[in-house]
Scaffold this active site. Structure first.
Site, short mmCIF file in Angstrom:
data_model
loop_
_atom_site.label_atom_id
_atom_site.label_comp_id
_atom_site.label_asym_id
_atom_site.label_seq_id
_atom_site.Cartn_x
_atom_site.Cartn_y
_atom_site.Cartn_z
N ASN A 13 -36.65 57.33 77.61
CA ASN A 13 -36.32 56.76 76.32
C ASN A 13 -34.99 56.03 76.29
O ASN A 13 -34.79 55.14 75.49
CB ASN A 13 -36.34 57.86 75.25
CG ASN A 13 -35.65 59.13 75.67
OD1 ASN A 13 -35.92 59.66 76.75
ND2 ASN A 13 -34.74 59.62 74.86
N CYS A 20 -19.50 60.44 71.30
CA CYS A 20 -19.15 60.40 69.89
C CYS A 20 -20.29 59.92 69.01
O CYS A 20 -20.29 60.17 67.82
CB CYS A 20 -17.90 59.58 69.67
SG CYS A 20 -16.46 60.65 69.72
N THR A 65 -53.54 73.30 58.48
CA THR A 65 -54.36 72.22 57.93
C THR A 65 -53.84 70.89 58.46
O THR A 65 -52.64 70.64 58.48
CB THR A 65 -54.30 72.25 56.38
OG1 THR A 65 -54.82 73.52 55.97
CG2 THR A 65 -55.11 71.13 55.77
#
Ligand code: PLP
Ligand code: ZN
Lengths: 392, 123
Positions: free
Chosen positions: A152, A326, A238
């Site tokens: 990624n 950061c 569900t």
């Protein structure tokens, strides 16, 4: 309004209108619970089966091998923990890599606490896992090998078929986190001997919070979500019906338009890479020059820090991401950038611009106009750059 | 994520640069953890008449560097030594908790520059 250029498609994509349109009726008139016996439920069940077929077709799998999840992270967790616990009698050793997504790495770390042994393979400077390293790491008690299809952050595409072949020869399960690859590059789970594969809809113009795990028929795996008998008793809860419908439609569109889209996006990607490398000195391209996702660009700009670069780009309307400490909120820069051998200092200056189907040549030109002066301005205020200029 | 004040100091940092023949220079932080700040001081009659900085770091690091230099300019050495991280953050109208560690550098860099100044005086 100011110009806005979205180049963070690896983080997430928008949902295509066509996809959304197929989802909408499942919030309103087609609201039945697919587990119900009555026709309200049955008609919805039919559509879920269609979505399952669409996914199976895209991967070269059988519909009964597709299990819906709440996204890529759940699919990764299920694959790793499910295989580990189900095959514990056979062995407790897992092989993976240092550059996996946290969804996978953290699952492995959890299993280490549970008494499993995990080997985290190194990668080379391009982020490639060497098949011979995989082979060397295999032991008597190895039960699972998990190598991500494409990374990624740096976009590197692994030699999946080769590594999966090694696993197959030794009757070890092979899983791949293909969250970044599905919809962008061609995958065939049978041809490539993949036993388990994770995918997530929001990376290919589908909705967020829905994904799937492909589990080859015959693979021994336990469930991690217990409850009702949904997903053939393997994943309770569900169904996220609209999400699943959207996932099916999105993967169908992605696969049908893949060749054309990939060629167009790749051409833009290469222009962006070439332009940045030409215009900005002291820059390195991260990842492999060719074995690379069509939309991925990843750079490190020496002497500057990634978050301040992102903020400056954001002021100009350009959305990217960075693996600097950061910007991640930790003290260390991205584990992927460290794994390809970058120093902390260089890794802090990383920028990922990931392209998608909305990007145009104009966007590339705009970034190439805006980015170099921003980098230069940040360098002018960097004490590290001063040393270089001073020849120290 | 950042206050308007932080973004103001980040996009238009005050006092960026170097001072030639500075009376005191302090550098703190390291590239390993991702933030480095260097402060240059010009001191006349115990008063900081000019201050410049260079920072390698995130938005919070750049903004705190900028505001800290603004806060000590025109102050006496003793006043400047009293500058705290807390005051710096307050004058920026706050920082996200994860970014507080980036703001410590400003206080430390100012102190390091003053120490250097005192050392040079003594020498
Ligand atoms: C490689 C990879 N694996 C897993 C995930 C997690 O997917 P999700 O956001 O659907 O949980 C992502 C997305 O960030 C990813 O890029
Ligand atoms: Zn910082």
């Amino acid at each position: 309004m100011n110009k806005r250029v979205y180049m963070d498609h690896a983080a997430t994509t928008y949902t295509k209108t066509e996809v959304l349109q197929t989802m909408m009726p499942f919030y309103t008139e087609l609201f039945g619970n697919p587990s119900s016996v009555h026709q309200f439920g049955r008609e919805v069940k039919k559509h879920i089966d269609t979505a399952r077929e669409q996914i199976a077709k895209a991967l070269g799998a059988l519909p009964e091998e597709i299990y819906f999840t709440a996204g890529g992270s759940e699919a990764d967790n299920w694959a790793i923990k499910g295989i580990a616990y189900a095959n514990r009698k056979k062995g407790n050793h897992i092989i993976t890599t240092k550059i996996e997504h946290p969804g996978l790495l953290e699952s492995c770390k959890y299993l280490e606490k549970e008494g499993f042994e995990v080997t985290y393979l190194d990668v080379d400077e391009y982020g490639l896992v060497k098949p011979e390293d995989v082979e060397r790491a295999i032991k008597e008690n190895t039960i699972l090998i998990s190598v991500m299809y494409a990374n990624n952050e740096i976009g590197t595409i692994q030699s999946i078929a080769e590594i999966a072949g090694l696993a197959k020869e030794r009757k070890i399960y092979f899983h791949t986190d293909a969250v970044q690859a599905v919809g962008s590059i061609k995958i065939d789970v049978k041809e490539q001997n993949i036993d388990l594969l994770s995918l997530s809809a929001h990376k290919f113009y589908g909705p967020k919070g829905v994904g799937a795990l492909y589990i080859r028929k015959g693979v021994k795996i336990i469930s991690i979500l217990h409850g009702g008998h949904q997903e053939r008793g393997r994943r309770a809860g569900t169904e996220n019906v609209p999400g699943i419908i959207g996932l099916g439609k999105a993967i169908e569109i992605a696969v049908n338009t893949m060749d054309e889209n990939a060629a167009r996006i790749k051409a833009l990607r290469d222009k962006l890479i070439q332009g940045v490398m030409e215009k900005v000195p002291y820059t390195r391209l991260n990842g492999h020059p060719e074995k690379r996702l069509p939309g991925n660009t990843s750079f490190c700009f020496e002497f500057i820090e990634g978050e301040s670069l992102l903020l400056n780009l954001d002021i100009k309307g350009i959305a990217g991401s960075s693996g600097s400490a950061c910007s991640s909120g930790s003290l260390d820069p991205s584990h992927v950038l460290l794994a390809i051998g970058l120093s902390h200092e260089i890794a802090h200056g990383s920028l990922r611009l990931s392209l998608g189907d909305i990007n145009t040549q104009e966007d590339i030109d705009y970034v190439l106009e805006v980015l170099p002066p921003i980098v230069d301005r940040l360098r002018q205020m960097s004490p590290l750059y001063e040393r270089v200029k001073g020849g120290k | 994520m950042y206050s308007d004040k932080v973004m103001d100091h980040f996009s238009n940092p005050r006092n960026v640069g170097e001072i030639e023949n500075a009376d005191g220079v302090g550098e703190v932080g390291n590239a390993h953890c991702g933030d480095i700040m260097k402060v240059y001081l010009k001191v006349e009659n115990d008063i900081i008449t000019d201050v410049r900085f260079k920072t390698f770091g995130c938005g919070a690091a750049i903004a705190t560097s900028s505001v800290a230099t603004e806060m000590i300019k025109g102050k006496t050495i003793d006043e400047a030594l009293k500058l705290t991280n807390k005051e710096v953050v307050e004058s920026l109208e706050g920082l996200p908790p994860a970014k507080l560690h980036c703001s410590v550098l400003a206080e430390e860099a100012v102190k390091a520059a003053i120490e250097d100044y005192k050392k040079k005086l003594g020498a």
